[in-house]
Design a protein around this motif. Structure first.
Motif, short mmCIF file in Angstrom:
data_model
loop_
_atom_site.label_atom_id
_atom_site.label_comp_id
_atom_site.label_asym_id
_atom_site.label_seq_id
_atom_site.Cartn_x
_atom_site.Cartn_y
_atom_site.Cartn_z
N LEU A 136 52.16 55.48 25.09
CA LEU A 136 52.21 55.39 23.63
C LEU A 136 51.73 54.02 23.16
O LEU A 136 51.96 53.01 23.82
N ALA A 137 51.07 53.99 22.02
CA ALA A 137 50.69 52.71 21.42
C ALA A 137 51.96 51.96 21.02
O ALA A 137 52.97 52.57 20.66
N GLU A 138 51.90 50.63 21.10
CA GLU A 138 53.07 49.82 20.78
C GLU A 138 53.55 50.06 19.36
O GLU A 138 54.76 50.14 19.10
N ILE A 167 58.69 54.93 16.16
CA ILE A 167 59.60 55.96 16.68
C ILE A 167 61.02 55.41 16.77
O ILE A 167 61.99 56.05 16.31
N TRP A 168 61.16 54.23 17.34
CA TRP A 168 62.50 53.66 17.50
C TRP A 168 63.08 53.15 16.18
O TRP A 168 64.30 53.09 16.03
N LYS A 169 62.23 52.83 15.24
CA LYS A 169 62.74 52.48 13.91
C LYS A 169 63.43 53.69 13.28
O LYS A 169 64.47 53.56 12.62
N ILE A 207 61.94 47.76 24.62
CA ILE A 207 60.99 47.16 25.57
C ILE A 207 61.18 47.73 26.97
O ILE A 207 60.21 48.06 27.66
N THR A 208 62.42 47.85 27.39
CA THR A 208 62.70 48.41 28.72
C THR A 208 62.21 49.85 28.80
O THR A 208 61.59 50.25 29.79
N TRP A 209 62.49 50.64 27.77
CA TRP A 209 62.04 52.04 27.73
C TRP A 209 60.52 52.13 27.74
O TRP A 209 59.95 52.97 28.43
N LYS A 210 59.86 51.22 27.04
CA LYS A 210 58.40 51.28 26.89
C LYS A 210 57.68 50.91 28.17
O LYS A 210 56.69 51.57 28.55
N TYR A 211 58.11 49.88 28.86
CA TYR A 211 57.35 49.34 29.98
C TYR A 211 57.96 49.62 31.35
O TYR A 211 57.39 49.22 32.37
N ILE A 253 55.24 45.73 18.92
CA ILE A 253 56.48 46.49 18.79
C ILE A 253 57.38 45.89 17.72
O ILE A 253 58.01 46.61 16.93
N ILE A 254 57.44 44.57 17.65
CA ILE A 254 58.35 43.88 16.73
C ILE A 254 57.96 44.14 15.28
O ILE A 254 58.84 44.39 14.43
#
Length: 266
Positions: free
Chosen positions: A109-111, A117-119, A158-162, A225-226
């Motif tokens: 997924l793009a950052e 999504i997480w927002k 971040i952990t979920w993403k990478y 992401i931020i």
């Protein structure tokens, strides 16, 4: 004659590195001594004032601290979890391939998409988090509006993403280990955890080094992401180094300030 292939292959890389890395760094160092907004000639020499403004800025320390937290969480939590998963999924099989794919999909997924999504997941009014809280009979906090919870929330994203990215690096490293070495150790009665500690981890050292390198550089460059997730809030408490540079340097047309940030940190 032996130098010809070296020159042919090395010259394009040196040109690209000079144009896209060295020259921008020189420009940033130059801008840092001027109060310049990016338009017209570079004027208004201010000496070290931009450096003073950066070091005394009330949010600079927060941004540095958050970037260091990201590095620490990546090295202490994310990478060990990725290695644990890699050790469990390094064998070949249909079900194992499915699990690998599930873990790797978030990295694809793009950052910006991951942040959006997480927002939604964290949204205190309409997201999934309050739905889970209502189901469990627990009142969930508005994590993205809370200075205490926002950083742990970002660390989870971040952990979920990478996680899957580092897992695949480790799997590649583990699969490069000759099977004869492991089989010989098993025949000698070596226990499974001893094989992991004394054979697999040492022989996967190159993969671990690459993973650590990507983890640290990625933490220092954390931006995409931020911005969609928190935009540095609440009250600028979730800024990283790059979002701080973007928010207080680029957006406010203070290229001298931004150049000072770049020189101080990089």
């Amino acid at each position: 004659k032996s130098l010809l292939p070296l020159l042919l292959f090395l010259t394009p890389s040196l040109v690209l590195f000079t144009v896209f890395v060295v020259l921008p760094m020189v420009d940033a160092a130059t801008f840092s001594f001027f109060d310049w907004n990016g338009y017209g000639p570079i004027t208004d020499f201010v000496g070290l004032k931009n450096y003073e403004d950066v070091l005394t800025h009330r949010n600079f320390g927060t941004a540095v601290r958050n970037s260091l937290i990201v590095i620490a969480v990546s090295l202490v939590i994310q990478l060990p979890l990725a290695m644990w998963a890699a050790l469990a999924l390094s064998e070949r099989g249909v079900s194992i391939n499915v699990l690998r794919t599930i873990f790797f999909v978030p990295f694809m997924l793009a950052e910006v998409a991951a942040g959006l999504i997480w927002k939604f997941v964290y949204d205190g009014n309409y997201g999934l988090l309050p739905i889970v809280g209502d189901t469990l009979g627990v009142e969930m906090p508005f994590v993205l509006a809370d200075k205490f919870w926002v950083i742990p929330a970002i660390m989870l994203v971040i952990t979920w993403k990478y996680f899957g990215f580092h897992m695949m690096i480790y799997i590649a490293g583990l699969q490069s280990i000759p099977s004869e070495v492991i089989e010989a150790a098993r025949l000698d009665g070596v226990k499974k955890w001893q094989i992991v500690r004394h054979i697999k981890l040492p022989m996967a050292r190159s993969a671990i080094v690459i993973s650590v390198f990507f983890s640290i550089t990625g933490a220092l460059q954390l931006f995409d992401i931020i911005i969609p997730l928190t935009n540095g809030g609440p009250s600028h408490s979730s800024h990283t180094i790059v979002t701080f540079l973007y928010q207080f340097g680029i957006l406010r047309m203070k290229l001298g300030f931004g150049g000072a940030v770049s020189v101080i940190l990089f």
